[in-house]
Design an enzyme around this catalytic site. Structure first.
Site, PDB file in Angstrom:
ATOM      1  N   ASP A 201       0.832  -1.203   0.000  1.00 32.09           N
ATOM      2  CA  ASP A 201       0.000   0.000   0.000  1.00 32.09           C
ATOM      3  C   ASP A 201       0.868   1.255   0.000  1.00 32.09           C
ATOM      4  O   ASP A 201       2.064   1.202   0.319  1.00 32.09           O
ATOM      5  CB  ASP A 201      -0.894  -0.022   1.253  1.00 32.09           C
TER       6      ASP A 201
ATOM      7  N   ASP B  17     -10.997   1.467  -3.090  1.00 26.84           N
ATOM      8  CA  ASP B  17     -11.519   1.170  -1.753  1.00 26.84           C
ATOM      9  C   ASP B  17     -13.040   1.143  -1.773  1.00 26.84           C
ATOM     10  O   ASP B  17     -13.668   0.712  -0.803  1.00 26.84           O
ATOM     11  CB  ASP B  17     -11.060   2.239  -0.751  1.00 26.84           C
TER      12      ASP B  17
HETATM   13  C1  GLA Z   1      -5.761   1.786   2.340  1.00 32.23           C
HETATM   14  C2  GLA Z   1      -6.167   0.662   1.406  1.00 32.23           C
HETATM   15  C3  GLA Z   1      -7.197  -0.219   2.067  1.00 32.23           C
HETATM   16  C4  GLA Z   1      -6.669  -0.752   3.384  1.00 32.23           C
HETATM   17  C5  GLA Z   1      -6.223   0.393   4.257  1.00 32.23           C
HETATM   18  C6  GLA Z   1      -5.524  -0.123   5.491  1.00 32.23           C
HETATM   19  O1  GLA Z   1      -6.778   2.697   2.481  1.00 32.23           O
HETATM   20  O2  GLA Z   1      -6.632   1.156   0.189  1.00 32.23           O
HETATM   21  O3  GLA Z   1      -7.559  -1.279   1.215  1.00 32.23           O
HETATM   22  O4  GLA Z   1      -5.596  -1.629   3.129  1.00 32.23           O
HETATM   23  O5  GLA Z   1      -5.339   1.280   3.582  1.00 32.23           O
HETATM   24  O6  GLA Z   1      -5.127   0.885   6.330  1.00 32.23           O
END
Ligand code: GLA
Length: 727
Positions: A465, A535
Site C-alpha cells: 500500500d 476502496d
Molecule cells: C488503504 C487501502 C485499504 C486498506 C487500508 C488499510 O486505504 O486502500 O484497502 O488496506 O489502507 O489501512
C-alpha cells in the site's frame, strides 16, 4: 491499400542519392506499422502510423504528395517553440538543433528495436530515440535516452517520452479521471483548438485524478467496436503531463512524459537519462480493439505473471479493520477455506511493538508483529492457513512512516522533506513518506519484504500500500543541483527497490494498492501481479469503476471483492448475487466478515466461487468485449470475455436503472466465432424459472447479428451467461 493514416509527409530532399544509410525504417507488428524516415544528417520524421503496410507500399505512401514535415521528436529552440525536449546547456544556451547521427537495429526474442541517435549540430549532446515493435503484439513502444559530453551539467527542463501528431477532423479523446472511491471515471471529449492537459502532481500516487493513458478516436465520437483508434500509455509511476495541443488547421499534437513542473533534472556529462516508455497501439476496431491490444501486451510484458490465473482470496480489511487477532484471523481463514477460497490476506493492524498499530496514526515502519494480537506470530497464521489448505498473505506499506514510530524516532532524516522544515503530515495527522531517492531508505524498504520472507518463506502474497503524497518537497539526501529531483528520483529509487525484490522473490504475488486505485499505472505494474481497483467496494459503483479501468487494464489484475451489504462506503444495499456477479468479472475475492453472512449467503458464495473457478481462465485470460456502457443511460450494462480459441465465452449483465416500461436493449454478444454453434447456460441463477433459451444451441453468427431479448429482474438484477462451443 488499406485505409492509411498519414501523420507526416514527404520531404524530397531526404531521398536524393548519395546517402548510404537506409532512410526508411518500417516497424511492423501483426496488424500495425510505423514508418520513420531517418536520413543521415537530416531530420528524423514519422511518416506513417496505422494499419500494417508492407515494404512495397512505402513508395506509395511517400509519394502521396503531402509536404508537411512532422518531426518524430521535436526539440526546442531553433525551428520550434513547442517541443518534446527542452534543455539548458552547460553554458546556459537553451537551443537545440539536432540531426540523425546513426541508426541501429537489434532483435530481441519478442520484438525488433530501432534506435535513432540525434546529435546536436553545435554541442556534444545526443538524444537516442528508440522504438520497440513486438512481433506478436500490436504495440510499439518508444522512449528516449539523453546524454552529453558538455563541460558541466545540462539541465533537462522537459524530456517527453514521445510525440505524435495526427490530422484534425473529428478526433475525440477518451481518458480516465476520479478520486478516492471513484477511480477511473470515464471522460470522452472532442478535441478543440487550444491545449488539453492531463497531468498529475501527487508525487507518489499518479492514478488518482487523471491517468497517464489515453485513447484517440480518429473517426468521430468513440465507438466500442468500430473506428480507427490510437491508444497511448505512459509507463511511469511519477508525475506526468499528457498534452494535446491543437493550433492551426492541420494537426493535433500529442506529447507525453514526466511532468516538467518542479522537475528540472541536472544531467552530468556521460550520464544517461532514460525517459519512461510510451506505448502506442492502433486498431480499426474502436476502443474495444485498443483495449484488447493493450490487455494482451500487458499480460505478456507489463504485469508480473500476467498469464497465470489468480487465487480467490479473502482480505481482512472490511471484515475487522484494525482489530486483528489470532482468533479473528483463524476464523476468517477457516471461513474462506470452507467457501472454496484459496488465499487469506491479513490487512492493516498486525504490526508495531513499542507503538501497536490500532489505528492509522502510528507504527508504519515498525514491521514486527504485535505480539499481544498475534502471540504465535506470522508463523502461527501460516500454520493455520496450511491446516485449512490455503495460502497466506499480508499487508505492508513499506514506503511510509508515522511520527509515532520507532523508525521515525531513529531516522527523522529519512522522510521526504526539505532539511530544517517541519513536515506536513498525511493520514491520521502523522503519516510521512520515506525518501526513496536515498539508498539507505531503498535498503530499508527492500529489507521490509526481505526480512518478512526470510522469517516466513511461505508468505505467498503481499499487499503493498501507499497512502500519502509528496507534499513536503525536498530531501536531506539530494543536494546541490539535484534538489529539483525528488519527483523523479523517488520513483527511480522505488523501481530499483522493486527490481531487487523481484530478483530475489520472483514468485511472490504482489498487489499494488494506494488508498485504493491511486497507483494503477504501467510504471509499476511490471512488478505487481494485480492492483486494488478501489476502496469503494460497492458493486453498483464498481460496475462503473471497473468499466473505466478495463479501458487500459486487464481483468487478471483487477482486484474485485465481494463486500458487506449495506456497503461500508456508499451504504447501498445490494443482493449477494449482484455483488458476486460484479466481482466475478475481475479477479474475484471477498472482503467482509464471513461470520456475518446468513446461511443462504454462504451457500450462494460457495457455489459462486466454484462457478468462478470453472470460468476463471476465460475471465482472467480472455479477450474483453464491452457491449453496453453504464454511461449510455440504458437500463443495463454488459460486457463479455471470449477465450482466444473462441470456444468459451462469459457474458455479464448488470442493472443500472430500474423503471417500469423501460426499453431494454437487445443483447448482442461480440467476439464469438460466427461459424461455431454455442450452447447458452445461465450461471449463478437465483430465479426459479430458467431463461427460455437455457441450454439451447445457437449459431455464433445469429447470436452476434440478431442477438436476443432477456429480462433482468429487480432493481439490482444481474445475469451471467456462459457460451460454450459445441462440436
Ligand atoms: C488503504 C487501502 C485499504 C486498506 C487500508 C488499510 O486505504 O486502500 O484497502 O488496506 O489502507 O489501512
Amino acid at each position: 491499400m488499406k485505409k492509411i493514416l498519414l501523420f507526416a509527409a514527404f520531404s524530397l530532399v531526404a531521398f536524393l542519392p548519395g546517402h548510404a544509410q537506409k532512410k526508411e525504417i518500417l516497424l511492423s507488428t501483426p496488424e500495425t506499422s510505423l514508418l520513420l524516415f531517418a536520413p543521415q544528417d537530416g531530420a528524423l520524421t514519422l511518416r506513417y502510423f496505422g494499419s500494417r503496410i508492407t515494404e512495397a507500399q512505402i513508395p506509395e505512401i511517400l509519394s502521396s504528395g503531402l509536404d508537411l514535415d512532422k518531426q518524430a521528436y521535436p526539440v526546442f529552440g531553433t525551428a520550434r517553440n513547442e517541443a518534446a525536449l527542452v534543455v539548458r546547456h552547460a553554458g546556459g544556451d537553451m537551443s537545440l538543433d539536432v540531426a540523425v547521427e546513426k541508426v541501429e537495429e537489434r532483435d530481441e526474442p519478442a520484438a525488433k528495436v530501432v534506435s535513432v541517435t540525434l546529435k546536436d549540430k553545435l554541442y556534444p549532446f545526443r538524444a537516442k530515440v528508440n522504438y520497440r515493435a513486438y512481433k506478436e503484439l500490436d504495440v510499439i513502444e518508444t522512449w528516449v535516452e539523453i546524454s552529453h559530453e558538455e563541460k558541466g551539467n545540462v539541465k533537462l527542463q522537459k524530456a517527453a517520452s514521445g510525440y505524435l501528431s495526427f490530422r484534425q477532423g473529428e478526433v475525440w479523446v477518451s481518458h480516465l479521471y476520479g478520486s478516492w472511491g471513484s477511480e477511473c471515471t470515464l471522460a470522452r471529449e472532442r478535441l478543440m483548438p487550444g491545449a488539453k492537459v492531463l497531468s498529475n502532481r501527487d508525487g507518489a500516487r499518479n492514478a488518482f485524478t487523471h491517468h497517464p493513458e489515453v485513447m484517440f478516436s480518429l473517426d468521430g465520437a468513440p465507438q466500442e467496436n468500430t473506428g480507427r483508434t490510437i491508444g497511448a500509455i505512459l509507463c511511469w509511476s511519477g508525475n506526468y503531463e499528457l498534452n494535446i495541443t491543437t493550433e492551426g488547421p492541420r494537426y493535433h499534437e500529442f506529447y507525453a512524459g514526466i511532468d516538467p513542473i518542479a522537475s528540472e533534472y541536472a544531467l552530468a556529462p556521460k550520464e544517461v537519462f532514460t525517459t519512461p516508455v510510451l506505448a502506442y497501439t492502433f486498431s480499426e476496431e474502436g476502443l474495444g480493439g485498443v483495449s484488447r491490444n493493450i490487455h494482451r501486451w500487458a499480460r505478456k510484458t507489463h504485469i508480473a505473471h500476467g498469464e497465470r490465473t489468480r487465487d480467490i482470496l479473502l482480505n481482512s480489511w472490511e471484515g475487522v479493520y484494525f482489530k486483528v487477532s489470532q482468533e479473528a484471523m483463524d476464523g476468517m481463514i477457516e471461513d474462506i477455506a470452507s467457501l472454496g477460497g484459496e488465499l487469506f490476506v491479513m490487512d492493516d493492524g498486525w504490526f508495531g511493538d513499542k507503538y501497536p498499530r490500532d489505528n492509522g496514526k502510528t507504527s508504519l515502519g515498525d514491521w514486527t508483529v504485535a505480539k499481544n494480537k498475534l502471540p504465535n506470530g506470522i508463523g502461527g497464521l501460516i500454520a493455520s492457513a496450511e491446516k485449512n489448505g490455503i495460502k497466506f498473505g499480508l499487508w505492508i506499506e513499506p514506503e511510509m512512516t508515522n511520527t509515532e514510530s520507532e523508525l521515525y524516532e531513529k531516522h527523522p532524516d529519512w522522510i521526504v522533506c526539505p532539511p530544517g522544515r517541519t513536515p506536513i503530515c498525511g493520514r491520521g495527522g502523522t503519516q510521512l513518506i520515506l525518501d526513496m531517492s536515498n539508498p539507505k531508505v531503498q535498503d530499508f524498504v527492500f529489507g521490509v519484504v526481505d526480512n518478512l520472507m526470510k522469517d516466513n518463506p511461505k508468505i505467498a502474497y503481499m499487499k503493498w500500500d501507499a497512502n500519502f503524497s509528496i507534499v513536503n518537497y525536498g530531501s536531506s539526501y539530494l543536494t546541490g543541483d539535484k534538489q529539483s529531483h525528488p519527483y523523479i528520483d523517488y520513483h527511480r529509487g522505488l523501481e530499483k527497490t522493486l527490481q531487487r525484490i523481484r530478483a530475489k522473490y520472483p514468485d511472490l504475488t504482489l498487489q499494488l494498492c494506494a488508498s485504493g486505485g491511486g497507483r494503477v499505472n504501467y510504471g509499476l505494474m511490471p512488478y505487481y501481479d494485480e492492483f486494488w481497483t478501489s476502496d469503494d467496494t460497492d458493486a453498483f459503483q464498481r460496475v462503473h469503476i471497473q468499466w473505466g479501468t478495463s479501458y487500459f487494464f486487464p481483468s487478471v489484475a483487477m482486484g474485485s471483492h465481494v463486500s458487506a451489504s449495506p456497503n461500508h462506503q456508499t451504504k447501498r444495499v445490494v443482493p449477494i448475487k449482484y455483488r458476486f456477479d460484479v466481482a466475478m468479472s475481475g479477479r474475484l475475492g471477498m472482503e467482509m466478515q464471513p461470520k456475518d453472512m446468513t446461511d443462504a449467503e454462504k451457500e450462494f458464495s460457495k457455489s459462486a466461487i466454484a462457478t468462478y473457478k470453472a470460468i476463471r481462465p476465460v475471465v482472467q485470460q480472455g479477450d474483453l468485449y464491452r457491449l453496453i456502457s453504464p454511461y449510455d443511460g440504458k437500463p443495463v450494462s454488459s460486457l463479455m470475455y471470449c477465450s482466444a480459441d473462441k470456444k468459451q465465452a462469459v457474458m455479464f449483465v448488470y442493472r443500472i436503472k430500474y423503471l417500469l416500461f423501460e426499453n431494454m436493449p437487445t443483447f448482442r454478444p461480440a467476439g464469438l466465432d460466427p461459424a461455431k454453434t454455442y450452447r447458452v447456460t445461465e450461471l449463478n441463477r437465483v430465479e426459479k424459472t430458467a431463461l427460455s433459451f437455457e441450454g439451447k444451441e445457437f449459431p455464433g453468427r445469429f447470436l452476434m447479428e440478431q442477438g436476443f431479448e432477456m429480462s433482468v429482474p429487480g432493481e439490482y438484477g444481474s445475469r451471467v451467461l456462459k457460451f460454450e462451443a459445441v462440436d
